[in-house]
Every structure is written in structure tokens, then in C-alpha cells.
Design a protein around this motif. Sequence first.
Motif, PDB file in Angstrom:
ATOM      1  N   UNK A   1       0.825  -1.245  -0.078  1.00 29.14           N
ATOM      2  CA  UNK A   1       0.481  -0.232   0.004  1.00 29.14           C
ATOM      3  C   UNK A   1       0.827   1.167  -0.027  1.00 29.14           C
ATOM      4  N   UNK A   2       0.685   2.733  -0.681  1.00 28.81           N
ATOM      5  CA  UNK A   2       0.993   3.534  -0.520  1.00 28.81           C
ATOM      6  C   UNK A   2       0.454   4.675  -0.138  1.00 28.81           C
ATOM      7  N   UNK A   3       0.787   6.191   0.343  1.00 26.43           N
ATOM      8  CA  UNK A   3       0.306   7.192   0.358  1.00 26.43           C
ATOM      9  C   UNK A   3      -0.523   7.683  -0.884  1.00 26.43           C
ATOM     10  N   UNK A   4      -1.505   8.264  -0.947  1.00 28.01           N
ATOM     11  CA  UNK A   4      -2.228   8.985  -2.034  1.00 28.01           C
ATOM     12  C   UNK A   4      -2.450  10.795  -1.648  1.00 28.01           C
ATOM     13  N   UNK A   5      -2.047  10.917  -2.293  1.00 26.93           N
ATOM     14  CA  UNK A   5      -2.953  12.938  -2.312  1.00 26.93           C
ATOM     15  C   UNK A   5      -1.786  13.274  -1.120  1.00 26.93           C
ATOM     16  N   UNK A   6      -2.180  14.733  -0.716  1.00 28.75           N
ATOM     17  CA  UNK A   6      -2.054  15.441   0.587  1.00 28.75           C
ATOM     18  C   UNK A   6      -1.594  14.872   1.078  1.00 28.75           C
ATOM     19  N   UNK A   7      -0.094  14.469   2.403  1.00 24.66           N
ATOM     20  CA  UNK A   7      -0.174  13.694   3.403  1.00 24.66           C
ATOM     21  C   UNK A   7       0.024  15.649   4.858  1.00 24.66           C
ATOM     22  N   UNK A   8      -0.299  14.686   5.733  1.00 23.06           N
ATOM     23  CA  UNK A   8       0.497  15.575   6.673  1.00 23.06           C
ATOM     24  C   UNK A   8       1.109  15.109   7.749  1.00 23.06           C
ATOM     25  N   UNK A   9       2.668  14.716   7.349  1.00 21.30           N
ATOM     26  CA  UNK A   9       3.091  13.871   7.997  1.00 21.30           C
ATOM     27  C   UNK A   9       4.823  14.698   8.378  1.00 21.30           C
ATOM     28  N   UNK A  10       5.196  14.092   9.452  1.00 24.86           N
ATOM     29  CA  UNK A  10       6.157  15.156   9.659  1.00 24.86           C
ATOM     30  C   UNK A  10       7.132  14.594   9.893  1.00 24.86           C
ATOM     31  N   UNK A  11       7.934  13.040  10.166  1.00 27.74           N
ATOM     32  CA  UNK A  11       9.919  12.624   9.855  1.00 27.74           C
ATOM     33  C   UNK A  11       9.268  12.394   8.271  1.00 27.74           C
TER      34      UNK A  11
END
Length: 171
Positions: A95-105
Motif C-alpha cells: 500500500x502507498x500514500x495518495x494525495x496530500x499528506x500531513x506528516x512530520x518525519x
Amino acid sequence: MRNVMQEIRHRFDYSAVISATPQEVFNYLDDPRRIGAHMSEGSLMMLGGTMQYRLDEGRGKEVGSVIRLSGRMMGLAVHVEEVITERVPPARKIWETVGAQRMIIIQDYRLGFEIASTASGTELRGFIDYTLPRGVVGRLLGSLAGPFYARWCVQRMVEGTRHNFTPRPPK
């Protein structure tokens, strides 16, 4: 949908032999909440924050299924949206991220596992391919903490699975 793999710059993988059949291991890991259980509890790596899972009707168990995570880390709101891109029971799931993410690291990632039968059980290999955040501060923080976070995530997935299938002595 943007192809995360065109931007991947960092990778971590980790393997262990599990005392279970490939199908048992796959069935256990097919539930996204089990894989991410380490993020649902306050911990040092989450800096006291936690994440909550919201699954669509596919419950993260079919290609195209969407998984949403939200919570807090370092007092900041975090939001992640993932989609199942590959699911081949009992051999592999990605699986993978899609769209705009809001992560820090870390920023975007591709996460998954591969399962193979061995003479001594089942080999489970977890992996993450990821990019660093785009801003200067995020890139610096990601360069320092990203490898530790990636290792923590993947090792927790693999070791948590191994622990689940480790026989416990009678009381």
C-alpha cells in the motif's frame, strides 16, 4: 494519482522467520489495524501522540481500498491517506500514500510485506520506501529521524507478527 515510486529516495526492510503457515501470517497482517497497532498507542516514537484508523468498505483487504489515519504527533495534527495497490494472498501486500499528506518525519511512502514458505516456517519480510518532507525544517528533521521511524515501523510490524505466533508457556 501521483506515482510515489518516482520519488522514493530511502528504503528499509526487515525479515524474520515466523512459526506459522504463509496463509496464517497473511491473514494476520491483512488487517491494517494490526499492522499499525504500534501507532494507536502512545509511545516514545510517536512522541506521546496516537493515530486512529478509518477504513472504507473494503477494510483495507482489497486493491483500491482506502485507509485513512489521523492523529497527533509532537502536538501537531497528522493525516495520512493510503491505498492498497497490490494484494496477492498469501504472498504479498503493498500500500502507498495518495494525495496530500500531513506528516512530520517522512512524506510519502510505499509500505508492504512479502511472505515465503521456508523449511523452518514462514519468512516475513516487511519494507518501506519513503521520501523526506519537502520543506527545509521537515527535510532536516526527516533526515535525522526518518531512518529511525522507518526501522521502528517495519520492525514493529514483523516482530509483532512473530510475537503473535510465538507459543506462550502454560501458566
